[in-house]
Design a protein around this motif. Structure first.
Motif, PDB file in Angstrom:
ATOM      1  N   VAL A 121       0.834  -1.211   0.000  1.00 37.11           N
ATOM      2  CA  VAL A 121       0.000   0.000   0.000  1.00 37.11           C
ATOM      3  C   VAL A 121       0.862   1.252   0.000  1.00 37.11           C
ATOM      4  O   VAL A 121       0.671   2.173  -0.803  1.00 37.11           O
ATOM      5  CB  VAL A 121      -0.935   0.003   1.232  1.00 37.11           C
ATOM      6  CG1 VAL A 121      -1.682   1.324   1.329  1.00 37.11           C
ATOM      7  CG2 VAL A 121      -1.919  -1.152   1.148  1.00 37.11           C
ATOM      8  N   VAL A 122       1.838   1.301   0.917  1.00 34.99           N
ATOM      9  CA  VAL A 122       2.629   2.520   1.114  1.00 34.99           C
ATOM     10  C   VAL A 122       3.588   2.771  -0.050  1.00 34.99           C
ATOM     11  O   VAL A 122       3.710   3.908  -0.533  1.00 34.99           O
ATOM     12  CB  VAL A 122       3.413   2.437   2.439  1.00 34.99           C
ATOM     13  CG1 VAL A 122       4.337   3.630   2.596  1.00 34.99           C
ATOM     14  CG2 VAL A 122       2.445   2.337   3.611  1.00 34.99           C
ATOM     15  N   ILE A 123       4.249   1.739  -0.510  1.00 32.45           N
ATOM     16  CA  ILE A 123       5.294   1.913  -1.519  1.00 32.45           C
ATOM     17  C   ILE A 123       4.766   1.723  -2.946  1.00 32.45           C
ATOM     18  O   ILE A 123       5.067   2.522  -3.836  1.00 32.45           O
ATOM     19  CB  ILE A 123       6.462   0.933  -1.271  1.00 32.45           C
ATOM     20  CG1 ILE A 123       6.971   1.078   0.173  1.00 32.45           C
ATOM     21  CG2 ILE A 123       7.590   1.190  -2.276  1.00 32.45           C
ATOM     22  CD1 ILE A 123       7.508   2.440   0.522  1.00 32.45           C
ATOM     23  N   LEU A 124       3.993   0.667  -3.147  1.00 31.74           N
ATOM     24  CA  LEU A 124       3.529   0.348  -4.505  1.00 31.74           C
ATOM     25  C   LEU A 124       2.144   0.907  -4.813  1.00 31.74           C
ATOM     26  O   LEU A 124       1.616   0.687  -5.898  1.00 31.74           O
ATOM     27  CB  LEU A 124       3.519  -1.179  -4.705  1.00 31.74           C
ATOM     28  CG  LEU A 124       4.862  -1.878  -4.511  1.00 31.74           C
ATOM     29  CD1 LEU A 124       4.727  -3.362  -4.810  1.00 31.74           C
ATOM     30  CD2 LEU A 124       5.932  -1.254  -5.387  1.00 31.74           C
ATOM     31  N   ARG A 125       1.547   1.591  -3.850  1.00 28.77           N
ATOM     32  CA  ARG A 125       0.239   2.217  -4.036  1.00 28.77           C
ATOM     33  C   ARG A 125      -0.862   1.197  -4.319  1.00 28.77           C
ATOM     34  O   ARG A 125      -1.837   1.505  -5.002  1.00 28.77           O
ATOM     35  CB  ARG A 125       0.282   3.248  -5.178  1.00 28.77           C
ATOM     36  CG  ARG A 125       1.342   4.316  -5.007  1.00 28.77           C
ATOM     37  CD  ARG A 125       1.112   5.144  -3.755  1.00 28.77           C
ATOM     38  NE  ARG A 125       2.110   6.211  -3.609  1.00 28.77           N
ATOM     39  CZ  ARG A 125       2.198   7.014  -2.557  1.00 28.77           C
ATOM     40  NH1 ARG A 125       1.361   6.865  -1.550  1.00 28.77           N
ATOM     41  NH2 ARG A 125       3.117   7.954  -2.501  1.00 28.77           N
ATOM     42  N   GLU A 126      -0.685  -0.034  -3.826  1.00 30.65           N
ATOM     43  CA  GLU A 126      -1.753  -1.013  -3.942  1.00 30.65           C
ATOM     44  C   GLU A 126      -2.873  -0.627  -2.976  1.00 30.65           C
ATOM     45  O   GLU A 126      -2.611  -0.217  -1.847  1.00 30.65           O
ATOM     46  CB  GLU A 126      -1.234  -2.424  -3.631  1.00 30.65           C
ATOM     47  CG  GLU A 126      -0.175  -2.906  -4.621  1.00 30.65           C
ATOM     48  CD  GLU A 126       0.352  -4.291  -4.275  1.00 30.65           C
ATOM     49  OE1 GLU A 126      -0.046  -4.832  -3.217  1.00 30.65           O
ATOM     50  OE2 GLU A 126       1.155  -4.826  -5.056  1.00 30.65           O
ATOM     51  N   ARG A 127      -4.106  -0.783  -3.413  1.00 26.85           N
ATOM     52  CA  ARG A 127      -5.239  -0.410  -2.581  1.00 26.85           C
ATOM     53  C   ARG A 127      -5.724  -1.589  -1.760  1.00 26.85           C
ATOM     54  O   ARG A 127      -5.875  -2.697  -2.272  1.00 26.85           O
ATOM     55  CB  ARG A 127      -6.393   0.112  -3.448  1.00 26.85           C
ATOM     56  CG  ARG A 127      -6.072   1.436  -4.143  1.00 26.85           C
ATOM     57  CD  ARG A 127      -7.291   1.951  -4.884  1.00 26.85           C
ATOM     58  NE  ARG A 127      -7.023   3.245  -5.508  1.00 26.85           N
ATOM     59  CZ  ARG A 127      -7.927   3.922  -6.209  1.00 26.85           C
ATOM     60  NH1 ARG A 127      -9.141   3.414  -6.377  1.00 26.85           N
ATOM     61  NH2 ARG A 127      -7.610   5.095  -6.739  1.00 26.85           N
ATOM     62  N   ARG A 173      10.418  -5.288  -6.968  1.00 28.22           N
ATOM     63  CA  ARG A 173      10.645  -4.145  -7.847  1.00 28.22           C
ATOM     64  C   ARG A 173      11.705  -4.414  -8.908  1.00 28.22           C
ATOM     65  O   ARG A 173      11.705  -3.778  -9.956  1.00 28.22           O
ATOM     66  CB  ARG A 173      11.020  -2.906  -7.026  1.00 28.22           C
ATOM     67  CG  ARG A 173       9.955  -2.520  -6.011  1.00 28.22           C
ATOM     68  CD  ARG A 173      10.140  -1.136  -5.468  1.00 28.22           C
ATOM     69  NE  ARG A 173       9.762  -0.115  -6.462  1.00 28.22           N
ATOM     70  CZ  ARG A 173       9.619   1.171  -6.176  1.00 28.22           C
ATOM     71  NH1 ARG A 173       9.816   1.597  -4.946  1.00 28.22           N
ATOM     72  NH2 ARG A 173       9.288   2.024  -7.113  1.00 28.22           N
TER      73      ARG A 173
END
Length: 317
Positions: A121-127, A173
């Motif tokens: 969530v924080v790094i890859l912006r996964e919801r 990544r």
């Protein structure tokens, strides 16, 4: 995972299960390495893993591809960072195993899936979906319960969870441009000078167990190359094939096995607060698993409906 290649996702899942299954039994292997301490074991793991990787590069004729990776300074730096982080994880875990804190180490790997999801969530912006947030909240409560029962924060657990979660993020990544063998070779190559220095320091200050504790112990130390590299290669292969949140759901395999070893075979104590905290973590994992199953079913249903509509439209034409 609806946008993922199904064959790729299945292979990733098999690699993940293989990696975590092997890691679950690692404590038993490390106990065979005594009287070597955590620093000596980690140093030998690095050096023998490098040897094992060199053999793999030769067997797969991958030296040219590896040389190309060496020329990429950004990749080399990223893999060196990954190596440094995994060394923190290794040292903490081996120390926990040899000092009678395997249950606390197992807790760290139970927490790790939640940490992995949070990093996504924080790094890859996964919801995150609601059920995933519920699982995260339950896990936080579990950590508080266990900390109160210990009388202190379970630092071993938290170090293991966050170090391996971060390592998984880095591998995710770079997964598209760094193959599993090349990545692990870069990691161990970057760490080898520090490992050699560590062995010299251990030898000067107290003597090395390797070579002075019998042939079986020496053979077991040499075997750390394979026992270290194989699950890491499996993990790298899984990380490049699975979404980070999905990868997190497979991580409970290792801590279950470690908990069994710690309680049933090493007879580490389990207080009521520990059991309650672990139970909360298991509830959180159950919520995460249920969410994954429901989302997977929904995705398949939508894909089936879309395929059916497409076929109907093509037939009508």
């Amino acid at each position: 995972m609806s946008n993922e290649d199904p064959a790729k996702a299945r292979a990733g899942l098999l690699f993940a299960v293989g990696a975590y299954g092997l890691w679950g039994f690692l404590p038993v292997y490390f106990l065979l390495l005594q009287p070597a301490g955590a620093v000596e074991i980690v140093a030998w793991r690095i050096l023998w893993s490098l040897v094992f990787c060199a053999v793999l590069l030769a067997a797969t004729k991958s030296f040219r591809r590896f040389a190309a990776l060496l020329r990429d300074r950004r990749t080399v730096g990223t893999m060196a960072l990954a190596g440094a982080i995994i060394v923190v994880n290794w040292t903490t875990f081996i120390f926990a195993t040899l000092s009678g804190h395997l249950v606390e180490a197992a807790l760290g790997y139970f927490i790790n899936p939640v940490v992995t999801v949070l990093l996504g969530v924080v790094i890859l912006r996964e919801r995150l979906r609601l059920r995933q947030w519920i699982a995260v909240g339950i896990s936080v409560v579990a950590i508080v319960v266990i900390a109160v029962g210990y009388g202190t924060m379970p630092w071993i657990s938290l170090i293991l969870a966050f170090s391996f979660g971060t390592y998984g993020l880095i591998k995710k990544r770079v997964g598209g441009r760094v193959d599993a063998i090349g990545g692990l070779t870069l990691e161990t190559l970057a760490l080898s000078p520090a490992a050699a220095i560590a062995l010299i320091v251990v030898g000067v200050n107290g003597g090395l167990a390797f070579g002075t504790s019998g042939v079986p112990q020496a053979v077991a130390v040499v075997g750390t190359g394979a026992i270290t590299a194989v699950p890491l290669l499996f993990f790298a292969a899984a990380a490049s094939r699975l979404p980070l949140s999905t990868l997190g759901l497979t991580q409970y395999i290792a801590p279950i096995l470690q908990l069994v070893v710690g309680v049933a075979f090493l007879h580490e104590p389990m207080s009521a607060s520990r059991w309650f905290g672990f139970a909360l973590i298991w509830v959180a994992l159950a919520v995460l698993s249920a969410d994954a199953v429901l989302v997977n079913r929904s995705s398949r249903a939508r894909q089936l409906s879309a395929n059916t509509s497409r076929i109907a439209n093509e037939t009508a034409r």
